[in-house]
Design an enzyme around this catalytic site. Sequence first.
Site, PDB file in Angstrom:
ATOM      1  N   ASN A 204       4.563 -24.111   8.519  1.00  0.00           N
ATOM      2  CA  ASN A 204       3.251 -23.803   7.953  1.00  0.00           C
ATOM      3  C   ASN A 204       3.213 -23.682   6.435  1.00  0.00           C
ATOM      4  OD1 ASN A 204       1.683 -23.383  10.524  1.00  0.00           O
ATOM      5  ND2 ASN A 204       3.412 -22.007  10.840  1.00  0.00           N
TER       6      ASN A 204
ATOM      7  N   ASP B 173       0.864  -1.171   0.000  1.00  0.00           N
ATOM      8  CA  ASP B 173       0.000   0.000   0.000  1.00  0.00           C
ATOM      9  C   ASP B 173       0.902   1.224   0.000  1.00  0.00           C
ATOM     10  OD1 ASP B 173       0.927   0.320   2.619  1.00  0.00           O
ATOM     11  OD2 ASP B 173      -1.038   0.139   3.540  1.00  0.00           O
ATOM     12  N   GLU B 174       0.289   2.403   0.088  1.00  0.00           N
ATOM     13  CA  GLU B 174       1.089   3.633   0.001  1.00  0.00           C
ATOM     14  C   GLU B 174       2.078   3.786   1.149  1.00  0.00           C
ATOM     15  OE1 GLU B 174      -2.395   4.794   2.544  1.00  0.00           O
ATOM     16  OE2 GLU B 174      -2.169   3.586   0.739  1.00  0.00           O
TER      17      GLU B 174
ATOM     18  N   CYS C   2       2.773  -3.375   4.097  1.00  0.00           N
ATOM     19  CA  CYS C   2       1.911  -2.248   4.444  1.00  0.00           C
ATOM     20  C   CYS C   2       2.513  -1.603   5.684  1.00  0.00           C
ATOM     21  CB  CYS C   2       0.460  -2.687   4.651  1.00  0.00           C
ATOM     22  SG  CYS C   2       0.143  -3.816   6.023  1.00  0.00           S
TER      23      CYS C   2
ATOM     24  N   ILE D 104       0.053  -6.536   9.103  1.00  0.00           N
ATOM     25  CA  ILE D 104      -1.085  -7.275   9.651  1.00  0.00           C
ATOM     26  C   ILE D 104      -2.278  -7.293   8.701  1.00  0.00           C
ATOM     27  CG2 ILE D 104      -2.748  -7.359  11.550  1.00  0.00           C
ATOM     28  CD1 ILE D 104      -0.485  -6.124  13.318  1.00  0.00           C
ATOM     29  N   GLY D 105      -2.659  -6.129   8.196  1.00  0.00           N
ATOM     30  CA  GLY D 105      -3.806  -6.071   7.280  1.00  0.00           C
ATOM     31  C   GLY D 105      -3.586  -6.901   6.031  1.00  0.00           C
TER      32      GLY D 105
ATOM     33  N   LYS E 161      -0.035 -30.885   9.810  1.00  0.00           N
ATOM     34  CA  LYS E 161      -0.606 -29.593  10.215  1.00  0.00           C
ATOM     35  C   LYS E 161      -1.035 -28.791   8.982  1.00  0.00           C
ATOM     36  CE  LYS E 161       3.048 -28.653  12.796  1.00  0.00           C
ATOM     37  NZ  LYS E 161       4.003 -27.892  13.590  1.00  0.00           N
TER      38      LYS E 161
ATOM     39  N   THR F   5       2.022  -2.193   8.918  1.00  0.00           N
ATOM     40  CA  THR F   5       2.399  -3.189   9.930  1.00  0.00           C
ATOM     41  C   THR F   5       2.559  -4.601   9.373  1.00  0.00           C
ATOM     42  OG1 THR F   5       0.100  -3.712  10.462  1.00  0.00           O
ATOM     43  CG2 THR F   5       1.155  -1.936  11.737  1.00  0.00           C
TER      44      THR F   5
END
Length: 148
Positions: free
Chosen positions: A99, A8-9, A65, A69-70, A136, A67
């Site tokens: 994972n 993102d920006e 981005c 997270i998004g 898993k 963080t």
Amino acid sequence: MKIVVGCDEAAYKLKETLKKYLEDKGNEIVDVGVYNENPSLYLETADKLCKEITNGNCERGLLLCGTGIGMAITANKVPGIRAAVAHDIFSLERMIKSNNCQVLCMGARIIAPQSAELLLDRWLEIEFKDGPSTPKVEKIMEIENEYR
């Protein structure tokens, strides 16, 4: 390796730095945006990036981005994608070894470019190997398929 990158920006400058770093290491890069610091919806970039992986065009993705997270939340909504935020070596290794994540998410407001480059060096070396973590990952995919 063929790697898709997106941001993102808030992370545009970091994306440009890391894109060049990955290219200089001999990787082929697909850039799905953004291409400037104008406000953008990171969700659209995450969706584009994940499609490059699910359609088999790219092996791994790097989403950036503020963080991370998004981007991770959005990427994990796409069937077949496993994404995680990692700002340290241990988390980075576990996201792949435990994972089989294809998408690395980082935050431009959290990590310095030099630290991100060190993580990318290790990211390029690590591969998921069939073993104790395979059940898993299979269960993750099984749960995901229940919601399709």
